[in-house]
Design a protein around this motif. Structure first.
Motif, PDB file in Angstrom:
ATOM      1  N   UNK A 365     180.802  24.661  20.546  1.00 22.97           N
ATOM      2  CA  UNK A 365     179.781  23.764  21.079  1.00 22.97           C
ATOM      3  C   UNK A 365     178.830  23.380  19.955  1.00 22.97           C
ATOM      4  N   UNK A 366     178.647  22.082  19.764  1.00 21.58           N
ATOM      5  CA  UNK A 366     177.793  21.595  18.680  1.00 21.58           C
ATOM      6  C   UNK A 366     176.316  21.810  18.987  1.00 21.58           C
ATOM      7  N   UNK A 367     175.986  21.988  20.261  1.00 20.48           N
ATOM      8  CA  UNK A 367     174.594  22.215  20.662  1.00 20.48           C
ATOM      9  C   UNK A 367     174.570  22.878  22.029  1.00 20.48           C
ATOM     10  N   UNK A 368     173.426  23.330  22.423  1.00 15.65           N
ATOM     11  CA  UNK A 368     173.244  23.951  23.737  1.00 15.65           C
ATOM     12  C   UNK A 368     172.749  22.870  24.701  1.00 15.65           C
ATOM     13  N   UNK A 369     173.619  22.419  25.576  1.00 19.62           N
ATOM     14  CA  UNK A 369     173.255  21.337  26.480  1.00 19.62           C
ATOM     15  C   UNK A 369     172.202  21.757  27.499  1.00 19.62           C
ATOM     16  N   UNK A 370     172.100  23.050  27.755  1.00 20.89           N
ATOM     17  CA  UNK A 370     171.124  23.514  28.748  1.00 20.89           C
ATOM     18  C   UNK A 370     169.686  23.364  28.264  1.00 20.89           C
ATOM     19  N   UNK A 371     169.508  23.154  26.966  1.00 22.19           N
ATOM     20  CA  UNK A 371     168.148  23.014  26.421  1.00 22.19           C
ATOM     21  C   UNK A 371     167.711  21.551  26.331  1.00 22.19           C
ATOM     22  N   UNK A 372     168.525  20.656  26.800  1.00 18.23           N
ATOM     23  CA  UNK A 372     168.152  19.241  26.738  1.00 18.23           C
ATOM     24  C   UNK A 372     166.969  18.950  27.674  1.00 18.23           C
ATOM     25  N   UNK A 373     165.924  18.326  27.147  1.00 16.04           N
ATOM     26  CA  UNK A 373     164.807  17.966  28.024  1.00 16.04           C
ATOM     27  C   UNK A 373     165.128  16.726  28.843  1.00 16.04           C
ATOM     28  N   UNK A 374     164.387  16.532  29.899  1.00 23.56           N
ATOM     29  CA  UNK A 374     164.512  15.341  30.741  1.00 23.56           C
ATOM     30  C   UNK A 374     163.190  14.598  30.760  1.00 23.56           C
ATOM     31  N   UNK A 375     163.298  13.289  30.935  1.00 20.84           N
ATOM     32  CA  UNK A 375     162.103  12.478  31.022  1.00 20.84           C
ATOM     33  C   UNK A 375     161.511  12.495  32.415  1.00 20.84           C
ATOM     34  N   UNK A 376     160.491  11.707  32.640  1.00 21.34           N
ATOM     35  CA  UNK A 376     159.841  11.673  33.958  1.00 21.34           C
ATOM     36  C   UNK A 376     160.757  11.099  35.022  1.00 21.34           C
ATOM     37  N   UNK A 377     160.580  11.574  36.234  1.00 24.14           N
ATOM     38  CA  UNK A 377     161.355  11.031  37.345  1.00 24.14           C
ATOM     39  C   UNK A 377     160.950   9.580  37.596  1.00 24.14           C
ATOM     40  N   UNK A 378     161.915   8.718  37.862  1.00 22.49           N
ATOM     41  CA  UNK A 378     161.590   7.322  38.147  1.00 22.49           C
ATOM     42  C   UNK A 378     160.792   7.172  39.440  1.00 22.49           C
ATOM     43  N   UNK A 379     160.064   6.101  39.525  1.00 21.19           N
ATOM     44  CA  UNK A 379     159.308   5.770  40.732  1.00 21.19           C
ATOM     45  C   UNK A 379     160.286   5.241  41.777  1.00 21.19           C
ATOM     46  N   UNK A 380     160.449   5.931  42.910  1.00 20.66           N
ATOM     47  CA  UNK A 380     161.445   5.492  43.899  1.00 20.66           C
ATOM     48  C   UNK A 380     161.114   4.150  44.534  1.00 20.66           C
ATOM     49  N   UNK A 381     159.878   3.710  44.439  1.00 22.32           N
ATOM     50  CA  UNK A 381     159.490   2.440  45.056  1.00 22.32           C
ATOM     51  C   UNK A 381     159.537   1.265  44.072  1.00 22.32           C
ATOM     52  N   UNK A 382     159.835   1.553  42.820  1.00 24.93           N
ATOM     53  CA  UNK A 382     159.852   0.486  41.814  1.00 24.93           C
ATOM     54  C   UNK A 382     161.105  -0.376  41.990  1.00 24.93           C
ATOM     55  N   UNK A 383     160.939  -1.681  41.888  1.00 24.99           N
ATOM     56  CA  UNK A 383     162.061  -2.609  41.930  1.00 24.99           C
ATOM     57  C   UNK A 383     162.178  -3.286  40.570  1.00 24.99           C
ATOM     58  N   UNK A 384     163.409  -3.538  40.139  1.00 23.18           N
ATOM     59  CA  UNK A 384     163.663  -4.095  38.814  1.00 23.18           C
ATOM     60  C   UNK A 384     164.408  -5.417  38.935  1.00 23.18           C
ATOM     61  N   UNK A 385     163.967  -6.375  38.159  1.00 23.87           N
ATOM     62  CA  UNK A 385     164.681  -7.655  38.140  1.00 23.87           C
ATOM     63  C   UNK A 385     165.963  -7.505  37.327  1.00 23.87           C
ATOM     64  N   UNK A 386     166.855  -8.443  37.498  1.00 33.03           N
ATOM     65  CA  UNK A 386     168.099  -8.427  36.707  1.00 33.03           C
ATOM     66  C   UNK A 386     167.788  -8.550  35.230  1.00 33.03           C
ATOM     67  N   UNK A 387     166.761  -9.329  34.902  1.00 33.82           N
ATOM     68  CA  UNK A 387     166.391  -9.473  33.498  1.00 33.82           C
ATOM     69  C   UNK A 387     165.944  -8.138  32.912  1.00 33.82           C
ATOM     70  N   UNK A 388     165.170  -7.362  33.641  1.00 36.21           N
ATOM     71  CA  UNK A 388     164.731  -6.066  33.152  1.00 36.21           C
ATOM     72  C   UNK A 388     165.913  -5.117  32.970  1.00 36.21           C
ATOM     73  N   UNK A 389     166.887  -5.205  33.854  1.00 36.02           N
ATOM     74  CA  UNK A 389     168.024  -4.297  33.801  1.00 36.02           C
ATOM     75  C   UNK A 389     169.019  -4.657  32.710  1.00 36.02           C
ATOM     76  N   UNK A 390     168.892  -5.867  32.119  1.00 36.64           N
ATOM     77  CA  UNK A 390     169.859  -6.302  31.113  1.00 36.64           C
ATOM     78  C   UNK A 390     169.876  -5.379  29.904  1.00 36.64           C
TER      79      UNK A 390
END
Length: 546
Positions: A365-390
């Motif tokens: 194993x090149x690294x320990x995957x269990x030590x990978x950090x995660x970012x903030x949880x997304x806002x469940x009420x947020x809506x994204x335009x197609x342009x933003x998702x591009x």
């Protein structure tokens, strides 16, 4: 602006120099080794110092595995249509469907006459070309039929058709003047001009003539592939077409694809260095720039359609949906995909990060995957335009290209193991891949993307990681970890290169290390790409680039 949506293809245009015959074939093989798709050769039978084009193309096809070959372009007055049609079909059968047919009406009239060819006016040559296309297509029809053409230049009263080629051979016309351009629109599968005779600024009007003729003949303009022979030089940017560094070449060719519809670029060069540079530096950049802009256009189109649908339904603006863009693991490995959590906000988010299937080939194993950090949880009420998702969609597209390259690496190693490819050729091929150019990491991915999105910013103005870190400090641990993993992957690639060298020294014992190297690369790269998509697809949509 016209983009016909054709897949990008790249190749070379070689001089059939009889005094350096071995070098010509070596350049063709190099074309294949560096990942280009097509080799073409000029056809001037009155040139005593040139190899015969069809003989040379046959040898090239025999000494390569995947390369398509084509005359660029066949000199019709010196190539009788029935014989030419059968020659092309025969080589297509023998090569497994790798032949295309570039055709020209025949320039250099005096030279043609000097070796016993017919004396024809320009009008007669063009008329003969139209008749020849009909004859050649008739010859390619299933065996048993009859070809009957009673033309002013060619008269074929009843030739039997056949042999049929292994695939539908494309007929590409070298055309410049209005009558030839109109014929291209009516009859051809592709248009094959050269930049020395059809400058970029002339392409729009010439394309329009082709398109008008196609529509008048009941054809869609996008049925016709637009190819381009490239004459240029690498070096200092002097402000002219294809005279500058690779980045300038890439920007100019991407612009031609997006505005003029050109999609197959053929480098006219007999320099191995130029061919390698074209494949390693220009081609990947053109692909990324075009993919980015096409992604934006699809996103904008999806957004307009979604808005129109909501309006027609009498509702207000609702969630916008784009096309899903989930990547696939290399099919050659048959890695079964599993459903894994993805860090997106809601069903309005249509870009699907590629999940990690959990399959591992290496004991290391090149690294320990269990030590990978995660970012903030997304806002469940947020809506994204197609342009933003591009932006996130483009990240997945770039990663899918790397996944395809990984499958190629595994295939190359299997060819080395089977003895059908030498380790040196495998190294040469791998070293031209995007993953070896240090330009696939997210920071430079953003640079190429932003060069299209924000045309007023130069590459030096763009730095994605610092922007994301500043826009949302909660992402800092993720960004730090991604940068660390980029360095690890570089070391794994170096290890694979060392394994290839060791295999050359000791093929018997070196194969174990070579397989271990490619297994470790598979585990690390696929795991990293999935992690990066999981953590950054949503922030890219939420935070943008500026």
């Amino acid at each position: 602006m016209t983009d016909y949506g054709h897949d990008l293809r790249f190749g070379t245009f070689l001089t059939p120099d009889a005094d350096h015959a071995d070098q010509v074939v070596a350049l063709a093989r190099l074309t294949e080794q560096v990942g280009l798709e097509l080799v073409t050769v000029q056809d001037h039978p009155y040139q005593a110092r040139f190899l015969d084009t069809w003989t040379l193309l046959s040898v090239i096809a025999a000494r390569t595995e995947t390369l398509r070959v084509a005359p660029n372009v066949a000199n019709l007055p010196l190539r009788q249509p029935v014989v030419l049609g059968r020659s092309a079909a025969s080589l297509d059968i023998l090569s497994g469907g790798r032949v295309e047919l570039g055709l020209g009406a025949g320039g250099f009239a005096e030279a043609i006459t000097s070796i016993g060819g017919p004396t024809l006016s320009a009008a007669e040559r063009v008329t003969g070309l139209a008749e020849a296309i009909e004859i050649i297509r008739g010859i390619w029809a299933p065996e048993g039929g009859r070809v009957r053409v009673d033309g002013s230049r060619y008269r074929v009263p009843g030739a039997r058709s056949g042999p049929a080629p292994a695939h539908d051979i494309g007929i590409w016309l070298g055309a410049y003047k209005p009558r030839m351009l109109r014929m291209t629109g009516r009859l051809a599968d592709g248009w094959l001009p050269s930049s020395a005779y059809a400058a970029p600024e002339a392409l729009s009007a010439m394309n329009a003539t082709i398109d008008e003729a196609a529509v008048a003949a009941g054809r869609a303009p996008e049925e016709i592939t637009r190819l381009y022979n490239l004459m240029g030089s690498f070096g200092r940017d002097d402000g002219t077409f294809l005279h500058g560094p690779a980045s300038v070449w890439a920007e100019q060719l991407a612009e031609l694809t997006l505005t003029e519809g050109m999609s197959t670029y053929i480098l006219a060069s007999d320099s191995p260095e130029d061919i390698r540079r074209f494949a390693a530096e220009v081609v990947p950049a053109v692909r990324e720039l075009v993919a980015a802009e096409r992604g934006l256009r699809r996103a904008a189109s999806d957004e307009r359609q979604a808005g129109g649908a909501a309006h027609d339904a009498g509702g207000g603006p609702g969630p916008h949906r784009g096309d899903a863009a989930a990547g696939d693991a290399p099919s050659g490995d048959e890695r079964e995909r599993t459903t894994a959590p993805v860090r997106v906000a809601s069903t309005s988010f249509a870009v699907t990060p590629t999940p990690d299937d959990g399959v591992r080939y290496s004991d290391h194993a090149a690294w320990d995957e269990s030590t990978r950090p995660s970012g903030p949880d997304p806002d469940p009420d947020r809506r994204y335009t197609a342009h933003e998702q591009a932006a996130g969609r483009h990240l997945v597209d770039v990663h899918d290209h790397l996944r395809q390259e990984l499958a190629q690496v595994r295939d190359l190693v299997e060819q080395v193991a089977a003895g059908t490819l030498d380790a040196g050729s495998a190294r040469s091929h791998i070293n031209t891949m995007t993953m070896r150019q240090n330009n696939w990491t997210l920071g430079v991915y953003c640079e190429t993307y932003c060069r299209v999105v924000t045309t007023h910013h130069t590459i030096e103005d763009v730095s994605l990681f610092p922007h994301l870190r500043k826009a949302d400090p909660r992402l800092a641990p993720v960004l730090d970890r991604l940068k660390e993993e980029h360095h690890v992957i570089h070391e794994v690639l170096e290890g694979l290169d060392r394994a290839l060298v060791a295999f050359v020294a000791d093929p018997t014992n070196g194969m174990k290390g070579l397989r271990a190297g490619v297994d470790l690369l598979t585990d690390t790269l696929l795991s990293h790409l999935s992690y990066e998509e999981r953590e950054l697809v949503e922030p890219l949509a939420r935070l943008g680039f500026t």
